[in-house]
Design a protein around this motif. Structure first.
Motif, PDB file in Angstrom:
ATOM      1  N   THR A 185       0.864  -1.179   0.000  1.00 45.50           N
ATOM      2  CA  THR A 185       0.000   0.000   0.000  1.00 45.50           C
ATOM      3  C   THR A 185       0.899   1.226   0.000  1.00 45.50           C
ATOM      4  O   THR A 185       1.751   1.382   0.868  1.00 45.50           O
ATOM      5  N   LEU A 186       0.684   2.070  -1.002  1.00 45.32           N
ATOM      6  CA  LEU A 186       1.526   3.241  -1.215  1.00 45.32           C
ATOM      7  C   LEU A 186       0.716   4.502  -0.988  1.00 45.32           C
ATOM      8  O   LEU A 186      -0.366   4.661  -1.548  1.00 45.32           O
ATOM      9  N   GLY A 187       1.222   5.405  -0.182  1.00 41.26           N
ATOM     10  CA  GLY A 187       0.583   6.696   0.008  1.00 41.26           C
ATOM     11  C   GLY A 187       0.900   7.602  -1.175  1.00 41.26           C
ATOM     12  O   GLY A 187       2.016   7.585  -1.685  1.00 41.26           O
ATOM     13  N   ILE A 188      -0.084   8.361  -1.625  1.00 39.82           N
ATOM     14  CA  ILE A 188       0.127   9.331  -2.698  1.00 39.82           C
ATOM     15  C   ILE A 188       0.264  10.692  -2.043  1.00 39.82           C
ATOM     16  O   ILE A 188      -0.690  11.219  -1.479  1.00 39.82           O
ATOM     17  N   GLY A 189       1.469  11.245  -2.086  1.00 43.58           N
ATOM     18  CA  GLY A 189       1.777  12.448  -1.338  1.00 43.58           C
ATOM     19  C   GLY A 189       1.217  13.738  -1.880  1.00 43.58           C
ATOM     20  O   GLY A 189       0.792  14.598  -1.131  1.00 43.58           O
ATOM     21  N   ASN A 190       1.198  13.920  -3.168  1.00 41.28           N
ATOM     22  CA  ASN A 190       0.697  15.163  -3.744  1.00 41.28           C
ATOM     23  C   ASN A 190      -0.649  14.920  -4.427  1.00 41.28           C
ATOM     24  O   ASN A 190      -0.783  15.015  -5.643  1.00 41.28           O
ATOM     25  N   ALA A 191      -1.643  14.666  -3.587  1.00 39.48           N
ATOM     26  CA  ALA A 191      -2.987  14.337  -4.076  1.00 39.48           C
ATOM     27  C   ALA A 191      -3.595  15.468  -4.885  1.00 39.48           C
ATOM     28  O   ALA A 191      -4.351  15.213  -5.826  1.00 39.48           O
ATOM     29  N   ASP A 192      -3.272  16.717  -4.560  1.00 39.19           N
ATOM     30  CA  ASP A 192      -3.835  17.841  -5.319  1.00 39.19           C
ATOM     31  C   ASP A 192      -3.441  17.762  -6.789  1.00 39.19           C
ATOM     32  O   ASP A 192      -4.264  17.980  -7.676  1.00 39.19           O
ATOM     33  N   ALA A 193      -2.186  17.445  -7.073  1.00 34.77           N
ATOM     34  CA  ALA A 193      -1.734  17.314  -8.462  1.00 34.77           C
ATOM     35  C   ALA A 193      -2.457  16.156  -9.147  1.00 34.77           C
ATOM     36  O   ALA A 193      -2.859  16.255 -10.309  1.00 34.77           O
ATOM     37  N   PHE A 194      -2.637  15.058  -8.421  1.00 31.45           N
ATOM     38  CA  PHE A 194      -3.358  13.892  -8.923  1.00 31.45           C
ATOM     39  C   PHE A 194      -4.787  14.291  -9.271  1.00 31.45           C
ATOM     40  O   PHE A 194      -5.249  14.072 -10.395  1.00 31.45           O
ATOM     41  N   PHE A 195      -5.495  14.905  -8.322  1.00 26.20           N
ATOM     42  CA  PHE A 195      -6.893  15.281  -8.526  1.00 26.20           C
ATOM     43  C   PHE A 195      -7.056  16.343  -9.603  1.00 26.20           C
ATOM     44  O   PHE A 195      -7.986  16.280 -10.408  1.00 26.20           O
ATOM     45  N   ASP A 196      -6.172  17.341  -9.636  1.00 23.17           N
ATOM     46  CA  ASP A 196      -6.264  18.395 -10.644  1.00 23.17           C
ATOM     47  C   ASP A 196      -6.124  17.837 -12.059  1.00 23.17           C
ATOM     48  O   ASP A 196      -6.750  18.335 -12.991  1.00 23.17           O
ATOM     49  N   ALA A 197      -5.300  16.832 -12.229  1.00 27.25           N
ATOM     50  CA  ALA A 197      -5.058  16.252 -13.554  1.00 27.25           C
ATOM     51  C   ALA A 197      -6.203  15.368 -14.034  1.00 27.25           C
ATOM     52  O   ALA A 197      -6.389  15.200 -15.239  1.00 27.25           O
ATOM     53  N   LEU A 198      -6.964  14.783 -13.102  1.00 29.39           N
ATOM     54  CA  LEU A 198      -8.074  13.904 -13.489  1.00 29.39           C
ATOM     55  C   LEU A 198      -9.276  14.736 -13.924  1.00 29.39           C
ATOM     56  O   LEU A 198      -9.924  15.385 -13.103  1.00 29.39           O
ATOM     57  N   THR A 199      -9.559  14.701 -15.210  1.00 28.27           N
ATOM     58  CA  THR A 199     -10.723  15.388 -15.759  1.00 28.27           C
ATOM     59  C   THR A 199     -11.519  14.402 -16.602  1.00 28.27           C
ATOM     60  O   THR A 199     -11.045  13.293 -16.882  1.00 28.27           O
ATOM     61  N   LYS A 200     -12.684  14.822 -17.012  1.00 31.88           N
ATOM     62  CA  LYS A 200     -13.519  13.960 -17.854  1.00 31.88           C
ATOM     63  C   LYS A 200     -12.765  13.560 -19.126  1.00 31.88           C
ATOM     64  O   LYS A 200     -12.810  12.417 -19.559  1.00 31.88           O
ATOM     65  N   LYS A 201     -12.051  14.513 -19.691  1.00 34.96           N
ATOM     66  CA  LYS A 201     -11.323  14.277 -20.933  1.00 34.96           C
ATOM     67  C   LYS A 201     -10.068  13.432 -20.725  1.00 34.96           C
ATOM     68  O   LYS A 201      -9.712  12.609 -21.562  1.00 34.96           O
ATOM     69  N   SER A 202      -9.374  13.612 -19.609  1.00 35.77           N
ATOM     70  CA  SER A 202      -8.079  12.959 -19.418  1.00 35.77           C
ATOM     71  C   SER A 202      -8.141  11.582 -18.751  1.00 35.77           C
ATOM     72  O   SER A 202      -7.196  10.814 -18.855  1.00 35.77           O
ATOM     73  N   SER A 203      -9.216  11.265 -18.065  1.00 38.28           N
ATOM     74  CA  SER A 203      -9.230  10.074 -17.214  1.00 38.28           C
ATOM     75  C   SER A 203      -9.393   8.742 -17.950  1.00 38.28           C
ATOM     76  O   SER A 203      -8.978   7.707 -17.432  1.00 38.28           O
ATOM     77  N   GLU A 204      -9.977   8.754 -19.140  1.00 39.37           N
ATOM     78  CA  GLU A 204     -10.125   7.487 -19.873  1.00 39.37           C
ATOM     79  C   GLU A 204      -8.750   6.908 -20.198  1.00 39.37           C
ATOM     80  O   GLU A 204      -7.878   7.601 -20.692  1.00 39.37           O
ATOM     81  N   GLY A 205      -8.547   5.644 -19.883  1.00 36.80           N
ATOM     82  CA  GLY A 205      -7.280   4.981 -20.142  1.00 36.80           C
ATOM     83  C   GLY A 205      -6.160   5.351 -19.189  1.00 36.80           C
ATOM     84  O   GLY A 205      -4.993   5.072 -19.463  1.00 36.80           O
ATOM     85  N   ALA A 206      -6.496   5.967 -18.067  1.00 36.42           N
ATOM     86  CA  ALA A 206      -5.484   6.392 -17.101  1.00 36.42           C
ATOM     87  C   ALA A 206      -4.658   5.202 -16.609  1.00 36.42           C
ATOM     88  O   ALA A 206      -5.184   4.103 -16.414  1.00 36.42           O
ATOM     89  N   THR A 207      -3.356   5.463 -16.422  1.00 33.97           N
ATOM     90  CA  THR A 207      -2.460   4.445 -15.876  1.00 33.97           C
ATOM     91  C   THR A 207      -1.578   5.079 -14.799  1.00 33.97           C
ATOM     92  O   THR A 207      -1.382   6.287 -14.778  1.00 33.97           O
ATOM     93  N   LEU A 208      -1.069   4.242 -13.922  1.00 30.14           N
ATOM     94  CA  LEU A 208      -0.139   4.667 -12.891  1.00 30.14           C
ATOM     95  C   LEU A 208       1.109   3.796 -13.020  1.00 30.14           C
ATOM     96  O   LEU A 208       1.006   2.566 -13.047  1.00 30.14           O
ATOM     97  N   ILE A 209       2.258   4.432 -13.127  1.00 33.84           N
ATOM     98  CA  ILE A 209       3.521   3.699 -13.246  1.00 33.84           C
ATOM     99  C   ILE A 209       4.234   3.802 -11.908  1.00 33.84           C
ATOM    100  O   ILE A 209       4.549   4.899 -11.439  1.00 33.84           O
ATOM    101  N   VAL A 210       4.461   2.640 -11.306  1.00 37.45           N
ATOM    102  CA  VAL A 210       5.058   2.566  -9.978  1.00 37.45           C
ATOM    103  C   VAL A 210       6.141   1.491  -9.996  1.00 37.45           C
ATOM    104  O   VAL A 210       5.878   0.360 -10.391  1.00 37.45           O
ATOM    105  N   GLY A 211       7.334   1.853  -9.556  1.00 36.06           N
ATOM    106  CA  GLY A 211       8.414   0.872  -9.477  1.00 36.06           C
ATOM    107  C   GLY A 211       8.690   0.168 -10.792  1.00 36.06           C
ATOM    108  O   GLY A 211       9.038  -0.996 -10.814  1.00 36.06           O
ATOM    109  N   GLY A 212       8.503   0.880 -11.914  1.00 38.58           N
ATOM    110  CA  GLY A 212       8.759   0.298 -13.224  1.00 38.58           C
ATOM    111  C   GLY A 212       7.626  -0.522 -13.800  1.00 38.58           C
ATOM    112  O   GLY A 212       7.735  -1.040 -14.904  1.00 38.58           O
ATOM    113  N   GLU A 213       6.527  -0.662 -13.077  1.00 39.34           N
ATOM    114  CA  GLU A 213       5.366  -1.429 -13.555  1.00 39.34           C
ATOM    115  C   GLU A 213       4.214  -0.474 -13.851  1.00 39.34           C
ATOM    116  O   GLU A 213       4.014   0.519 -13.152  1.00 39.34           O
TER     117      GLU A 213
END
Length: 179
Positions: free
Chosen positions: A125-153
């Protein structure tokens, strides 16, 4: 000839499981005690979802960290090591949105590893430290197909068409929990 028939039958029985494991589905849920919101990503559907979760995003009033990303299956020990070893407490992740057009660098201030009783491996379980940047980037237009890259995966957050809407519901609920 019977052994060939047996092998073909065995392969046919395994194919639905193989095909199912390649396709992921997202599920949004909320709870009241404590206040929480979760996006669960699973290769399973229906009542089996809870038994084969791949990864999830969650927010809970009981957590001081804010949004958390949990990895339940896969090479968790390799991912956790990549986030801890040599990062000097500055672990990072990358959120990719709008088909990879937009990227957001995220900090990972906490990494918590537990034994995974389902498969004998680990979950992280990983804490996301800058949640504001995460939330600001998630929009109706941008969220489809969203991915998270963590530790090379790379982890899909909105694997199916329309799952971006579920991600936005999670964002709204999470922002209410951790204003």
């Amino acid at each position: 000839m019977r052994s060939v028939s047996f092998l073909v039958g065995l392969a046919m029985a395994c194919l639905p499981g193989i095909a199912r494991s390649e396709q992921l589905f997202s599920y949004f849920s909320q709870g009241d005690d404590p206040l929480q919101a979760t996006i669960t990503i699973s290769p399973c559907q229906g009542q089996e979802v809870a038994e084969c979760v791949s990864h999830s995003l969650s927010c809970s009033a009981a957590s001081w960290v804010g949004p958390e990303f949990t990895i339940i299956t896969g090479n968790v020990d390799k991912i956790a090591s990549a986030l801890i070893v040599g990062t000097e407490g500055q672990a990072k992740a990358v959120l990719k949105l709008a088909g990879g057009v937009t990227t957001v660098d995220l900090t990972i201030p906490s990494v918590h590893v537990d034994a995974n009783e389902m498969d004998g491996g680990w979950s992280a379980t990983l804490g996301i430290g800058n949640a504001d940047a995460f939330f600001d980037a998630l929009t109706k237009k941008s969220s489809e197909g969203a991915t998270l890259i963590v530790g090379g995966e790379t982890f899909l957050l909105a694997p199916q068409d329309g799952d971006g809407g579920k991600l936005l519901k999670w964002k709204t609920a999470c922002a209410a929990i951790h204003p």
